[in-house]
Design a protein around this motif. Structure first.
Motif, PDB file in Angstrom:
ATOM      1  N   LYS A  59       0.850  -1.199   0.000  1.00 48.99           N
ATOM      2  CA  LYS A  59       0.000   0.000   0.000  1.00 48.99           C
ATOM      3  C   LYS A  59       0.883   1.245   0.000  1.00 48.99           C
ATOM      4  CE  LYS A  59      -4.185  -0.352   2.488  1.00 48.99           C
ATOM      5  NZ  LYS A  59      -4.812  -0.388   3.831  1.00 48.99           N
ATOM      6  N   GLY A  60       0.469   2.252  -0.717  1.00 44.85           N
ATOM      7  CA  GLY A  60       1.256   3.483  -0.753  1.00 44.85           C
ATOM      8  C   GLY A  60       2.444   3.328  -1.679  1.00 44.85           C
ATOM      9  N   ALA A  61       3.412   4.171  -1.508  1.00 40.34           N
ATOM     10  CA  ALA A  61       4.563   4.189  -2.416  1.00 40.34           C
ATOM     11  C   ALA A  61       5.875   3.866  -1.709  1.00 40.34           C
ATOM     12  CB  ALA A  61       4.662   5.561  -3.077  1.00 40.34           C
ATOM     13  N   THR A  62       5.800   3.203  -0.574  1.00 41.66           N
ATOM     14  CA  THR A  62       7.020   2.920   0.177  1.00 41.66           C
ATOM     15  C   THR A  62       7.716   1.663  -0.316  1.00 41.66           C
ATOM     16  OG1 THR A  62       5.988   3.945   2.100  1.00 41.66           O
ATOM     17  CG2 THR A  62       7.950   2.650   2.501  1.00 41.66           C
ATOM     18  N   PHE A  63       6.938   0.614  -0.608  1.00 42.22           N
ATOM     19  CA  PHE A  63       7.504  -0.670  -1.031  1.00 42.22           C
ATOM     20  C   PHE A  63       6.841  -1.158  -2.312  1.00 42.22           C
ATOM     21  CE2 PHE A  63       7.976  -0.920   3.661  1.00 42.22           C
ATOM     22  CZ  PHE A  63       9.348  -1.107   3.729  1.00 42.22           C
ATOM     23  N   ARG A  64       7.630  -1.870  -3.107  1.00 40.09           N
ATOM     24  CA  ARG A  64       7.113  -2.671  -4.212  1.00 40.09           C
ATOM     25  C   ARG A  64       7.420  -4.115  -3.817  1.00 40.09           C
ATOM     26  NH1 ARG A  64       9.473  -0.548  -9.691  1.00 40.09           N
ATOM     27  NH2 ARG A  64      11.333  -1.090  -8.551  1.00 40.09           N
ATOM     28  N   VAL A  65       6.478  -5.021  -4.019  1.00 37.42           N
ATOM     29  CA  VAL A  65       6.604  -6.388  -3.525  1.00 37.42           C
ATOM     30  C   VAL A  65       6.844  -7.353  -4.679  1.00 37.42           C
ATOM     31  CG1 VAL A  65       5.404  -8.232  -2.286  1.00 37.42           C
ATOM     32  CG2 VAL A  65       5.167  -5.876  -1.517  1.00 37.42           C
ATOM     33  N   VAL A  66       7.812  -8.255  -4.500  1.00 34.73           N
ATOM     34  CA  VAL A  66       8.076  -9.317  -5.470  1.00 34.73           C
ATOM     35  C   VAL A  66       6.843 -10.219  -5.494  1.00 34.73           C
ATOM     36  CG1 VAL A  66       9.508 -11.346  -5.965  1.00 34.73           C
ATOM     37  CG2 VAL A  66      10.579  -9.258  -5.081  1.00 34.73           C
ATOM     38  N   PRO A  67       6.322 -10.557  -6.677  1.00 35.94           N
ATOM     39  CA  PRO A  67       5.136 -11.415  -6.751  1.00 35.94           C
ATOM     40  C   PRO A  67       5.350 -12.750  -6.028  1.00 35.94           C
ATOM     41  CG  PRO A  67       5.629 -10.481  -8.896  1.00 35.94           C
ATOM     42  CD  PRO A  67       6.782 -10.146  -7.995  1.00 35.94           C
TER      43      PRO A  67
END
Length: 186
Positions: A59-67
């Motif tokens: 959520k938000g722009a702090t993290f991008r998560v590996v699928p």
């Protein structure tokens, strides 16, 4: 004098902008399957809780998560290589690096007395060391754990976001005359 000021300002900007840009970009994180050390939740429940935690973290722009599918495939391949599960932090750090992640998240559920505790540790894959941790206590049921995971994810996002820009140190008082102390004459 003005030329020196401009040159100093440009030099400072050249030094600070890459550092600020690196902190502002969302970090890529590999969220590993939640390890249930309480023994109260099955494989399916832990998988669902892991997916929920990953979504909350993204959520938000702090993290991008590996699928999760990509992570599961790499975990399966690693298990074939070594014939054992990859639950140790060193194994997870190695897989996170292979997936071009910058961080990995290891989460455990433990039972302490009548409560369960969710403990998540965020690892920096460049240094292979823990960067921060978040914990939350809840009743030992899935509904309560969902709320605990939301709290853990919020704490991790907030901590990362607030760490994006260094807090300026307070300036010392300007030199000048020291005021006379007031004397109470009553």
């Amino acid at each position: 004098m003005r030329t020196r000021f401009i040159a100093t300002t440009v030099a400072l900007a050249a030094l600070l902008l890459p550092a600020l840009a690196a902190h502002a970009a969302p970090k890529i994180v590999a969220v590993f399957k939640i390890e249930d050390r309480s023994g109260r939740f099955g494989t399916q429940a832990c998988g669902q809780l892991t997916e929920y935690l990953a979504a909350q973290l993204a959520k938000g722009a702090t993290f991008r998560v590996v699928p999760q599918a990509q992570l599961r495939a790499r975990m399966k391949a690693k298990k074939k290589e070594s014939y054992r599960k990859c639950v140790a932090e060193q194994c997870q750090i190695a897989i996170g690096r292979e997936l071009a992640a910058q961080k990995s998240l290891a989460t455990r559920i433990v039972q302490i007395g009548s409560k369960c505790a969710v403990m998540s540790t965020l690892y920096d894959l460049k240094t292979a060391a823990s960067e921060q941790a978040a914990t939350a206590k809840a009743a030992c049921n899935q509904d309560a754990l969902v709320t605990a995971l939301e709290n853990v994810a919020r704490e991790l996002r907030t901590s990362q976001a607030s760490g994006a820009a260094p807090t300026p140190k307070p300036k010392p008082p300007a030199p000048g005359p020291t005021p006379e102390p007031k004397v109470d004459t009553k």
